[in-house]
Every structure is written in structure tokens, then in C-alpha cells.
Scaffold this motif. Sequence first.
Motif, short mmCIF file in Angstrom:
data_model
loop_
_atom_site.label_atom_id
_atom_site.label_comp_id
_atom_site.label_asym_id
_atom_site.label_seq_id
_atom_site.Cartn_x
_atom_site.Cartn_y
_atom_site.Cartn_z
N ASP A 70 5.25 -2.34 6.94
CA ASP A 70 4.02 -2.19 6.17
C ASP A 70 3.60 -0.72 6.09
OD1 ASP A 70 3.95 -4.92 5.78
OD2 ASP A 70 2.37 -5.30 7.27
N ALA A 71 3.74 0.00 7.21
CA ALA A 71 3.38 1.42 7.23
C ALA A 71 4.31 2.22 6.32
CB ALA A 71 3.44 1.95 8.66
N GLN A 124 6.65 -10.41 19.60
CA GLN A 124 6.06 -9.07 19.58
C GLN A 124 6.95 -8.10 18.79
OE1 GLN A 124 5.46 -8.07 23.68
NE2 GLN A 124 3.66 -9.37 23.90
N ILE A 152 6.41 -8.75 15.12
CA ILE A 152 5.12 -8.21 14.68
C ILE A 152 5.22 -6.69 14.54
CG2 ILE A 152 2.74 -7.82 15.41
CD1 ILE A 152 2.84 -10.66 16.66
N ALA A 153 5.84 -6.04 15.52
CA ALA A 153 5.99 -4.59 15.46
C ALA A 153 6.83 -4.17 14.25
CB ALA A 153 6.61 -4.06 16.75
N LYS A 212 7.17 -5.80 11.42
CA LYS A 212 6.37 -6.01 10.21
C LYS A 212 5.37 -4.88 10.03
CE LYS A 212 3.62 -9.29 7.61
NZ LYS A 212 3.29 -8.22 6.70
N GLN A 213 4.71 -4.48 11.12
CA GLN A 213 3.76 -3.38 11.04
C GLN A 213 4.45 -2.09 10.61
OE1 GLN A 213 2.08 -3.48 14.98
NE2 GLN A 213 0.41 -4.82 14.37
N LYS A 214 5.64 -1.86 11.13
CA LYS A 214 6.39 -0.65 10.76
C LYS A 214 6.77 -0.68 9.29
CE LYS A 214 10.56 1.93 11.87
NZ LYS A 214 11.77 1.99 12.69
#
Length: 84
Positions: free
Chosen positions: A40-41, A30, A33-34, A36-38
Motif C-alpha cells: 500500500d505504501a 502478521q 499484514i506487513a 499489505k502495508q508495504k
Amino acid sequence: MSSFAIGSVSDPRPAAYALVRSAMEGQGDQAAIAQKQKSDAVRAIAEAGAQQRVAAQEAREAEAARQHAALVQATTGTTLNVYA
């Protein structure tokens, strides 16, 4: 200790360790994933900023071209009026 004790009473520690290990692996997934999302943002925000800078530069260049065209047109009109 063994997972089987005398008298058919099992030791719950290996199962508890397995549950904790599984939960820790889940938290690691998790977190990845968090992260990677950060990232990406952050990348999307940087790209949007770059696009805005390019659009602003193009707008400045277009305005400069319009002003130059107006100056050339005014100069040409003045020159033609002198010879008319």
C-alpha cells in the motif's frame, strides 16, 4: 503418544505443538499484514509521483500558453502600430 499416560500424568507435547502452531499462524498473519502495508505504501508513493509529474506537465503547458499569448499580443500590437 497419547495425551494421557498411565498414572494420570499427561503428555505435554500436544499442547506445546498446538502453542507453536498457533504462534506460527500468528506470525504468518502478521507477515501478511506487513506485506499489505508495504505494498500500500509503495502504491501511494507511485501515485504521488504520478500526480507530481502530471502537475509539472500542466505547469509547463500553462507557461507555454502564457508565452504564446504574450507573443501573439506583441505581434498584434506591432502590426497595429505599423498601420496606425
